[in-house]
Design a protein around this motif. Sequence first.
Motif, mmCIF file in Angstrom:
data_model
loop_
_atom_site.group_PDB
_atom_site.id
_atom_site.type_symbol
_atom_site.label_atom_id
_atom_site.label_comp_id
_atom_site.label_asym_id
_atom_site.label_seq_id
_atom_site.Cartn_x
_atom_site.Cartn_y
_atom_site.Cartn_z
ATOM 1 N N GLY A 26 0.801 -1.199 0.000
ATOM 2 C CA GLY A 26 0.000 0.000 0.000
ATOM 3 C C GLY A 26 0.844 1.263 0.000
ATOM 4 O O GLY A 26 2.033 1.247 -0.322
ATOM 5 N N ARG A 91 -3.543 4.026 0.802
ATOM 6 C CA ARG A 91 -4.301 2.796 0.545
ATOM 7 C C ARG A 91 -3.682 1.633 1.306
ATOM 8 O O ARG A 91 -2.471 1.617 1.583
ATOM 9 N N SER A 93 -2.455 -2.237 2.007
ATOM 10 C CA SER A 93 -1.757 -3.283 1.276
ATOM 11 C C SER A 93 -2.699 -4.474 1.085
ATOM 12 O O SER A 93 -3.648 -4.665 1.848
ATOM 13 N N VAL A 230 -9.514 -0.818 0.194
ATOM 14 C CA VAL A 230 -8.152 -0.317 0.373
ATOM 15 C C VAL A 230 -8.113 1.193 0.571
ATOM 16 O O VAL A 230 -7.155 1.718 1.148
#
Length: 246
Positions: A26, A91, A93, A230
């Motif tokens: 992320g 975001r 991962s 995410v």
Amino acid sequence: IQPFQAYSMRLDSVLDSRNVLAAVTGAGDLAQEWVVIGAHYDHIGYRGLTTEEGGPNNGADDNGSGTVMVLEMARAFKAYVDAGGMGAHSRRSVLFAAFGAEEQGLLGSCSYVHGAPAVPLDQTRAMMNFDMVGRLRENTLIISGNETSSLWQSMVTNSNQSALSLAISESSCTGCTDHVCFWQAGVPFMGFFTGHHDEYHRPGDDVELINFPGMVRIGDLALRVLNRLVLMPEPPPLTGVYPGAS
């Protein structure tokens, strides 16, 4: 590659198998939080057949379909991220997981959860599981796990651009597939399933019966759900614990 040994009550023996894991890391403040996308890649072989003639029990739907779904989601999601589709947003991962030995007692996923999680469970915010998603009939996709988070119903409904008929369940099975040990560990899950059929655990579960256009529509919905998972600032709350858990 994550090798493991685990005792199978079904076989009354210790088995060697492996999980196959891949990650898309992320970005920003959410990068240390994870979403797991999983499916089991094993099947039952000749189990239950009186002779090997006419076998093995093929596993195109159970669970070639789920395995292919995870591989294709990994490919598409990675390509989208690499192309800048997430922009500069923070975001989470994503861990893409193919679990071994599910048919012998959920051994791969439970070994992962209880023995060697590749990412910390207290940083794992959700799990999406794909088990038998290759036989879409009457446009109906079954979504389990709704009792584990109050966000699931609205998230799935808002992601349903393919106009699937969603059967959203609030009474998920407690021993049937790889979401179980994640749920026991307090991770809210969402399960994707197109239903049982006469070829289940039979030699007839073959590729000719797979509804590939249906799988594309399910994958489109699942990727939209993953994108929301995410990017959402707060993690989905666990609103229903595993039955019997404290």
